[in-house]
Scaffold this motif. Structure first.
Motif, short mmCIF file in Angstrom:
data_model
loop_
_atom_site.label_atom_id
_atom_site.label_comp_id
_atom_site.label_asym_id
_atom_site.label_seq_id
_atom_site.Cartn_x
_atom_site.Cartn_y
_atom_site.Cartn_z
N PRO A 24 99.43 -11.34 20.84
CA PRO A 24 98.80 -12.62 20.51
C PRO A 24 98.83 -12.83 19.01
O PRO A 24 98.95 -11.87 18.23
CB PRO A 24 97.36 -12.44 21.01
N SER A 25 98.76 -14.07 18.58
CA SER A 25 98.73 -14.38 17.16
C SER A 25 97.56 -13.65 16.49
O SER A 25 96.44 -13.67 16.99
CB SER A 25 98.58 -15.89 16.97
N VAL A 87 105.50 -22.31 22.04
CA VAL A 87 104.41 -21.43 21.64
C VAL A 87 103.48 -22.18 20.70
O VAL A 87 103.90 -22.58 19.61
CB VAL A 87 104.94 -20.15 20.96
N HIS A 88 102.23 -22.38 21.12
CA HIS A 88 101.24 -23.10 20.30
C HIS A 88 101.76 -24.47 19.86
O HIS A 88 101.53 -24.91 18.73
CB HIS A 88 100.84 -22.27 19.08
N GLY A 89 102.49 -25.12 20.75
CA GLY A 89 102.95 -26.47 20.47
C GLY A 89 104.26 -26.58 19.73
O GLY A 89 104.75 -27.69 19.48
N ASP A 90 104.85 -25.44 19.36
CA ASP A 90 106.14 -25.44 18.66
C ASP A 90 107.15 -24.61 19.45
O ASP A 90 106.78 -23.70 20.19
CB ASP A 90 106.00 -24.85 17.25
N MET A 145 92.97 -13.57 11.69
CA MET A 145 93.52 -14.92 11.58
C MET A 145 92.96 -15.62 10.35
O MET A 145 93.68 -16.30 9.61
CB MET A 145 93.19 -15.72 12.83
N ARG A 146 91.67 -15.46 10.12
CA ARG A 146 91.03 -16.13 8.98
C ARG A 146 91.50 -15.55 7.65
O ARG A 146 91.68 -16.27 6.67
CB ARG A 146 89.52 -16.06 9.11
N ARG A 158 92.13 -22.95 18.25
CA ARG A 158 93.10 -23.15 19.33
C ARG A 158 93.86 -21.86 19.64
O ARG A 158 94.11 -21.54 20.80
CB ARG A 158 94.06 -24.27 18.94
N ARG A 159 94.20 -21.13 18.62
CA ARG A 159 94.93 -19.87 18.82
C ARG A 159 94.04 -18.82 19.50
O ARG A 159 94.51 -18.05 20.34
CB ARG A 159 95.46 -19.35 17.49
#
Length: 220
Positions: A24-25, A87-90, A145-146, A158-159
């Motif tokens: 996962p991201s 993936v995630h809209g892309d 992520m942050r 969202r991720r």
């Protein structure tokens, strides 16, 4: 996709091993892969194509091949991709020419992709070796992520929402590594690469002449 797809099998020469790494991201996939590639010079990374714009610090042809959504769609229609997924809209995908010639030449190839692409690859190459990376906790995933400072709070939310679904596919992979202590995770991933090359079928293929000389009663 075109119906005319070149064969990935060359019976006249030992093929390379295809490695798949997914996560996962925010799980640290790219950092782990880069550390392993620096240690293991026998693996070639296939740089993916993506329709999303570069993030700060990303370079074309090094981190991704950045193309427009229109160009990506054209490549899909032309059958240029070994695998591709939204993936995630892309769009993200692996070019066929980045994989098949390398394997046929006996080179090991690593694909850093998502679980959707991994499923497509396993259907084409059943003996591919797949690794899934998990974070030590959902809190650690959010913090990573942050800390990257590359995405807005909305994108991060969202991720994180998508991460649970992505992580639910861990059981589809051959190996699972928890990236809690980075150096330990690097050691574990490199161990997977080394052990995979030593599997019976691979050694029988690559060491055919040696094994024949050692075991054939008629050999000199």
């Amino acid at each position: 996709m075109s119906d005319q797809q070149p064969s990935i099998t060359d019976p006249g020469a030992p093929r390379g091993t295809l490695f798949i790494v997914a996560a996962p991201s925010g799980a640290g996939k790219s950092s782990l892969v880069n550390a392993c590639l620096a240690r293991d010079r026998n693996i070639r990374l296939s740089v993916s194509f993506t329709s999303r714009p570069p993030r700060p610090g990303e370079r074309h042809a090094q981190h991704y091949h950045f193309v427009s959504a229109g160009e990506f769609t054209r490549m899909i229609e032309a059958g240029d991709f070994f695998e591709h997924a939204s993936v995630h809209g892309d769009w993200k995908g692996t070019a066929r020419q980045s994989v098949e010639p390398q394997l046929a030449a006996g080179h090991d190839v690593l694909l850093e992709i998502d679980w959707q692409g991994a499923a497509q690859v396993r259907a084409k190459v059943p003996d591919a070796v797949s690794v899934f990376i998990l974070p030590p906790s959902r809190q650690a995933l959010a913090e990573r992520m942050r800390k990257r400072g590359q995405d807005s709070d909305e994108v991060i939310a969202r991720r994180l929402a998508a991460a649970r679904e992505e992580m639910s596919h861990y059981a589809e992979f051959d190996y699972v590594i928890v990236n809690e202590v980075f150096d330990t995770a690097v050691d574990e991933m490199c161990a997977v690469f080394t052990a995979s090359r030593l599997r019976l079928a691979r050694q029988q293929e690559r060491q055919r002449e040696l094994i024949r000389a050692l075991t054939d009663p008629g050999a000199p």
